[in-house]
Design a protein around this motif. Structure first.
Motif, short mmCIF file in Angstrom:
data_model
loop_
_atom_site.label_atom_id
_atom_site.label_comp_id
_atom_site.label_asym_id
_atom_site.label_seq_id
_atom_site.Cartn_x
_atom_site.Cartn_y
_atom_site.Cartn_z
N ASP A 1 0.85 -1.17 0.31
CA ASP A 1 0.61 0.28 0.08
C ASP A 1 0.96 1.30 -0.02
OD1 ASP A 1 -2.44 1.50 0.39
OD2 ASP A 1 -1.25 2.20 2.06
N ARG A 2 1.39 0.89 0.62
CA ARG A 2 2.74 2.97 0.77
C ARG A 2 3.39 2.75 -0.62
NH1 ARG A 2 0.96 6.22 2.41
NH2 ARG A 2 -0.86 4.79 1.89
N TYR A 3 3.74 1.36 -1.39
CA TYR A 3 4.35 1.54 -2.26
C TYR A 3 4.00 2.40 -3.53
CZ TYR A 3 5.28 -0.43 -6.89
OH TYR A 3 5.87 -0.49 -7.95
N LEU A 4 2.33 1.96 -3.58
CA LEU A 4 1.81 2.21 -4.27
C LEU A 4 1.90 3.92 -4.15
CD1 LEU A 4 -1.33 -0.25 -4.78
CD2 LEU A 4 1.31 0.06 -6.19
N ALA A 5 1.49 4.08 -3.41
CA ALA A 5 1.48 5.80 -2.72
C ALA A 5 2.49 6.54 -3.16
CB ALA A 5 -0.01 5.51 -1.58
N ILE A 6 3.33 6.00 -2.83
CA ILE A 6 4.31 7.23 -2.78
C ILE A 6 5.33 6.43 -4.18
CG2 ILE A 6 7.04 7.46 -1.69
CD1 ILE A 6 6.24 6.17 0.76
N CYS A 7 5.31 5.02 -4.33
CA CYS A 7 6.03 5.34 -5.90
C CYS A 7 4.80 5.33 -6.79
CB CYS A 7 6.79 3.77 -5.84
SG CYS A 7 7.63 3.58 -4.65
N GLN A 8 3.66 4.82 -6.98
CA GLN A 8 2.50 5.28 -8.03
C GLN A 8 1.52 5.83 -7.51
OE1 GLN A 8 2.05 1.91 -10.26
NE2 GLN A 8 3.46 0.37 -9.52
N PRO A 9 1.89 7.53 -7.27
CA PRO A 9 0.40 7.96 -6.88
C PRO A 9 -0.74 9.16 -7.75
CG PRO A 9 2.64 9.00 -7.48
CD PRO A 9 2.52 8.67 -7.34
N LEU A 10 -0.78 8.54 -8.94
CA LEU A 10 -1.13 8.80 -9.72
C LEU A 10 -2.18 8.00 -9.59
CD1 LEU A 10 0.59 11.08 -12.57
CD2 LEU A 10 -0.65 12.05 -11.24
N HIS A 11 -2.17 6.44 -9.28
CA HIS A 11 -2.74 5.42 -10.00
C HIS A 11 -3.63 4.94 -9.07
CE1 HIS A 11 -1.53 5.34 -13.89
NE2 HIS A 11 -0.48 5.69 -13.95
N TYR A 12 -2.83 5.77 -7.37
CA TYR A 12 -3.01 4.83 -6.75
C TYR A 12 -3.87 4.60 -6.03
CZ TYR A 12 -3.13 4.23 -1.03
OH TYR A 12 -3.62 4.12 -0.04
N GLY A 13 -5.18 5.25 -5.84
CA GLY A 13 -6.52 5.37 -6.44
C GLY A 13 -7.29 4.50 -6.62
N ALA A 14 -7.26 4.45 -7.75
CA ALA A 14 -7.78 3.76 -8.70
C ALA A 14 -7.17 2.13 -8.79
CB ALA A 14 -7.42 3.69 -10.60
N LEU A 15 -6.06 1.84 -8.20
CA LEU A 15 -5.53 0.75 -7.91
C LEU A 15 -5.93 -0.05 -6.29
CD1 LEU A 15 -1.77 0.35 -9.21
CD2 LEU A 15 -3.75 -0.66 -10.08
N MET A 16 -6.15 1.39 -5.54
CA MET A 16 -6.34 0.59 -4.06
C MET A 16 -7.89 1.22 -3.80
SD MET A 16 -4.84 -1.09 -1.67
CE MET A 16 -2.86 -0.71 -2.05
N ASN A 17 -8.69 0.67 -3.96
CA ASN A 17 -9.81 0.73 -3.86
C ASN A 17 -10.64 -0.44 -2.98
OD1 ASN A 17 -10.78 -2.00 -5.51
ND2 ASN A 17 -10.35 -1.04 -7.37
N THR B 1 11.99 18.79 2.22
CA THR B 1 11.03 19.12 2.60
C THR B 1 10.13 17.39 2.49
OG1 THR B 1 10.76 20.78 2.78
CG2 THR B 1 8.51 20.14 3.10
N GLY B 2 10.20 17.24 0.83
CA GLY B 2 9.46 16.72 -0.23
C GLY B 2 9.66 15.32 -0.02
N ARG B 3 11.17 15.03 0.99
CA ARG B 3 11.80 13.86 1.05
C ARG B 3 11.04 13.44 2.90
NH1 ARG B 3 16.36 15.39 -1.55
NH2 ARG B 3 17.46 15.98 0.76
N LYS B 4 11.02 13.79 3.43
CA LYS B 4 10.64 14.16 5.32
C LYS B 4 9.12 13.67 5.03
CE LYS B 4 14.28 16.54 7.52
NZ LYS B 4 14.11 18.14 7.99
N LYS B 5 8.47 14.44 4.39
CA LYS B 5 7.42 13.83 3.63
C LYS B 5 6.58 12.59 3.18
CE LYS B 5 2.68 16.51 2.07
NZ LYS B 5 2.32 17.04 1.57
N ALA B 6 7.66 12.54 2.41
CA ALA B 6 7.49 10.62 1.81
C ALA B 6 7.84 9.82 2.71
CB ALA B 6 7.90 11.30 1.05
N PHE B 7 8.59 10.23 3.40
CA PHE B 7 8.90 9.11 4.61
C PHE B 7 7.92 9.35 5.94
CE2 PHE B 7 11.85 7.89 7.97
CZ PHE B 7 12.17 6.56 7.59
N SER B 8 7.80 10.35 6.03
CA SER B 8 6.10 9.96 7.48
C SER B 8 5.30 9.67 7.16
CB SER B 8 5.97 11.58 7.67
OG SER B 8 5.62 12.38 6.49
N THR B 9 5.11 9.27 5.75
CA THR B 9 3.95 8.50 5.32
C THR B 9 4.62 6.64 5.72
OG1 THR B 9 4.32 8.27 2.81
CG2 THR B 9 2.87 9.79 3.79
#
Length: 330
Positions: free
Chosen positions: A137-153, A248-256
């Motif tokens: 789930d975290r892989y899809l959210a971080i590595c494929q954010p554009l497809h996350y909503g469609a894939l992880m329904n 900042t972007g790295r910290k935000k992504a890692f915090s998830t």
């Protein structure tokens, strides 16, 4: 038991005494921490506090995920499943240990030992699958954010969660059915604080090679794929985070994913410490202490990690406490 293949490394070869008459034991003696006679009351109070914290913490996380609408996301859905599983997991071991410490009665029936072994193996494997699903789930959210909503329904999340529970159920059920034919003629002492598979199978009289083979095969099927999926997911996650140009972007992504990564590290780290590291003659007591980390401490610290390191969970907890106080004033 379908937990990890390396359990098999601790087993001793058993002599084949098929055909030899013996009287089956009706109960075992779980030695636990019986050698610490003067500390039984202290140990009881410590483990009672741990059990209460574990149950309250995990049920609180589960309740927040169910009741808070802004936590109705795939990540928290899986977290709710993990908290539910941890509640059952700790209840398989700690109540029996607490009763033994309080009353001094260290006996457990053979059937009771098998039941504990069954649920312990089932829940440990379920945790392996749930941690892998959460990593994906975290892989899809971080590595494929554009497809996350469609894939992880919602439908896919339900399938992943149900699959995590069901995939862990079948192998351990088969092993327990095969184990029902075992005979136990003595000795009756289990040098552990619960019915762990290596300690249990070493007490069996007769040939246990088939069960050991089944345990090895099912453990490999039940634990290696989720472990590899977890490692692969975090390899891609870390690689993606490192490519983010801003700090900042790295910290935000890692915090998830930092909370989940901490839980994964503790869980697999303690398992490997118990079942992979070389054993010595004095390993018996150290094995018990090390086993405490993944059987007792991990279920307790998981809700603390997710609540202390997660802003959304902390905010939901604050709202829940605030509403509770307002309700009490009415």
């Amino acid at each position: 038991m379908s937990v990890v293949p390396l359990f098999l490394l601790q087993m001793k070869p058993t002599a084949n005494i098929t055909g030899v008459n013996c009287t089956d034991l009706s109960e075992f003696i779980i030695l636990g921490f019986g050698s610490l006679h003067d500390l039984q009351l202290l140990l009881f109070l410590v483990f009672l506090a741990i059990y209460i914290i574990t149950i309250v913490g995990n049920l609180t996380i589960f309740f927040l995920v169910v009741s808070s609408s802004h936590l109705h996301t795939p990540m928290y859905f899986f977290l709710g499943n993990l908290s539910c599983m941890e509640t059952f997991y700790s209840s398989v071991i700690l109540p029996r240990m607490l009763a033994s410490l309080l009353t001094g009665d260290r006996t457990i029936s053979v059937k009771g030992c098998v039941v504990q072994l069954y649920f312990f193996g089932f829940l440990v494997c379920t945790e392996c699958y749930l941690l892998a699903v959460m990593s994906y789930d975290r892989y899809l959210a971080i590595c494929q954010p554009l497809h996350y909503g469609a894939l992880m329904n919602d439908k896919f999340c339900l399938k992943l969660a149900a699959g995590s529970w069901l995939c862990a159920l079948l192998p351990i059920s088969i092993i327990i059915i095969v184990m029902s034919s075992l005979h136990f003629c003595g000795p009756a002492d289990i040098d552990h604080f619960f019915c762990d598979f290596p300690a249990f199978i070493n007490l069996a009289s007769g040939d246990t090679q088939l069960i050991q083979l089944l345990a090895f095969l099912f453990s490999a099927i039940d634990t290696l794929p989720p472990f590899v999926l977890t490692l692969t997911s975090y390899f891609h996650i870390i690689a993606t985070i490192l490519r983010i140009p801003s700090t900042t972007g790295r910290k935000k992504a890692f915090s998830t994913c930092s909370s989940h990564l901490t839980v994964v590290t503790i869980f697999y780290g303690t398992l490997m410490a118990v079942y992979v590291l070389p054993k010595s003659e004095t390993w018996g007591d150290m094995n018990k202490i090390s086993s405490l980390f993944y059987t007792v401490m991990t279920p307790m610290v998981n809700p603390l990690i997710y609540s202390l390191r997660n802003k959304e969970v902390k905010e939901s907890l604050r709202r829940w406490i605030k509403n509770l106080l307002v309700f009490q004033k009415l």
